[in-house]
Design a protein around this motif. Sequence first.
Motif, PDB file in Angstrom:
ATOM      1  N   SER A   5       0.839  -1.197   0.000  1.00  0.00           N
ATOM      2  CA  SER A   5       0.000   0.000   0.000  1.00  0.00           C
ATOM      3  C   SER A   5       0.876   1.250   0.000  1.00  0.00           C
ATOM      4  CB  SER A   5      -0.933  -0.024   1.213  1.00  0.00           C
ATOM      5  OG  SER A   5      -1.762  -1.154   1.176  1.00  0.00           O
ATOM      6  N   THR A   6       1.440   1.536  -1.145  1.00  0.00           N
ATOM      7  CA  THR A   6       2.357   2.674  -1.251  1.00  0.00           C
ATOM      8  C   THR A   6       1.660   3.937  -1.711  1.00  0.00           C
ATOM      9  OG1 THR A   6       2.872   2.045  -3.533  1.00  0.00           O
ATOM     10  CG2 THR A   6       4.293   1.149  -1.798  1.00  0.00           C
ATOM     11  N   TYR A 310      -1.010  -3.563  -8.039  1.00  0.00           N
ATOM     12  CA  TYR A 310      -1.421  -2.760  -6.889  1.00  0.00           C
ATOM     13  C   TYR A 310      -2.723  -3.358  -6.352  1.00  0.00           C
ATOM     14  CZ  TYR A 310       1.860   0.489  -9.062  1.00  0.00           C
ATOM     15  OH  TYR A 310       2.976   1.059  -9.624  1.00  0.00           O
ATOM     16  N   GLU A 342      -0.622   6.856  -7.259  1.00  0.00           N
ATOM     17  CA  GLU A 342       0.604   6.076  -7.137  1.00  0.00           C
ATOM     18  C   GLU A 342       1.682   6.625  -8.073  1.00  0.00           C
ATOM     19  OE1 GLU A 342       1.237   3.291  -5.325  1.00  0.00           O
ATOM     20  OE2 GLU A 342      -0.692   2.331  -4.884  1.00  0.00           O
TER      21      GLU A 342
END
Length: 351
Positions: A5-6, A310, A342
Motif C-alpha cells: 500500500s504505497t 497494486y 501512485e
Amino acid sequence: MQGGSTGIGYGLKYQARCIADVKADTDHTSFIAGTLSLKEENEVHLIRFSSGGTELVCEGLFSHPNEIWDLSSCPFDQRIFSTVFSSGETYGAAIWQIPELYGELNSPQLEHIGSLDALNSKIKCTLWWPSGRHDKLISIDEQNLYLWSLDTLKKTAQVQSQESAGMLPYLSGGAWDPHDVNSIASTCESSIQFWDLRTMKKTNSIEHAHIRNVDYDTKKKYVLVTAEDESGIHIWDLRMHKIPSLELPGHSHWTWAVRCNPEYDGLILSAGTDSAVNLWLASPPRTDDLSSESLVESPTMQVDPLLNSYSDYEDSVYGLAWSSREPWIFASVSYDGRVVVESVKPHLPKK
C-alpha cells in the motif's frame, strides 16, 4: 508481483466509477472524479497532488444532479469538463465549467455550458479532440456517433454530423486516435469499428468478442490496446489486425479498463473487477519482425511483462488516469469511492 500500500488515498463520499486527468492544468498534477449515488446528490471532486507529493488536496467540491457514468476533462481549459449521467432510465451528457473561485470552502455551483441533447439512445461516453485548443468533441451512444461543435462563450453545443451504427450490436465506448484526428475507434460487444470523421463512415473493423475498453498508444502510431471481458489484454498493430500482436494475461476477473502512458513507451495500466490495478511493460514486435506465421505460433509475451500489481483496494476498480504533467503518476478509483494516486517510478526498468 504484488505491491504494498504505497499509494496516497482520498475518499469520495459515495460510490464512483470515473476519474480523469486535468490535462490543461500545467502547474499542478490534478484529477477530477465523479460519484455514482442513486439516492444522494452526486459530487464532482477536483483533487490536486500536493507539491511535496505527500497528500491529495480537494481544491473544489461541486454538486452534480445525477449519477456520473463517464467524465472527461477538456484538453485546453482546466475548468471545463464533460459528464455522462443517468437519472433512473434516462441518460444524458453535458459540458460544465468550474467557477473561477474554486478552492473556497463554500464552492459555488458548476456552470452549465451546454447539453449534448441530440441523443436518442443510451449515451456511453464523450471524447474530446485529442490535444490542443479545438472546439470539437464526440459523443457515442448505443446506436450513434455524433460530432459536436462547442462554443464556450455562447454556451452552446451543436451537432456537426452524425452517423448510425446500423445493424451493429450496441456501441459501448471508444477512443480518438491521437495520431490521426480524423479517426476514432468505437467498441461494441463483438468488434472494434473504425470511423472517418470527415465522412462519418466506417473504414475498418476488428472482429473480436467481448471488448470492454480501448485506448490508443500515444507514442506509437497504429498501436491499439484493448481490455477483454474474459480477463485478458490485447495489443493490436492496426496494419496487421487479423490477430493481436501481443496478448497479456490481464486480471483474474474482468479486465475493465486499459490506459497507455502518455510518455513511456509500452507502459500500460489495467484495472479490473478483481480489485487490482496492474502495471505492464509491453511493446509489440517491430513491424519487420512480424509475420503471420510468427504471430499464429505465439502472440503471447515470452517474458513476464507485469511490473507490479497494486492490490490495496477493497472493491472493483473502474477508473484509471495517467497524469500528463507527471507521467510516472497515475490515479485510480474503486467502486467504493476510494481514490489512490501512485508513482510507478520504483518499477520502471533502469536505463
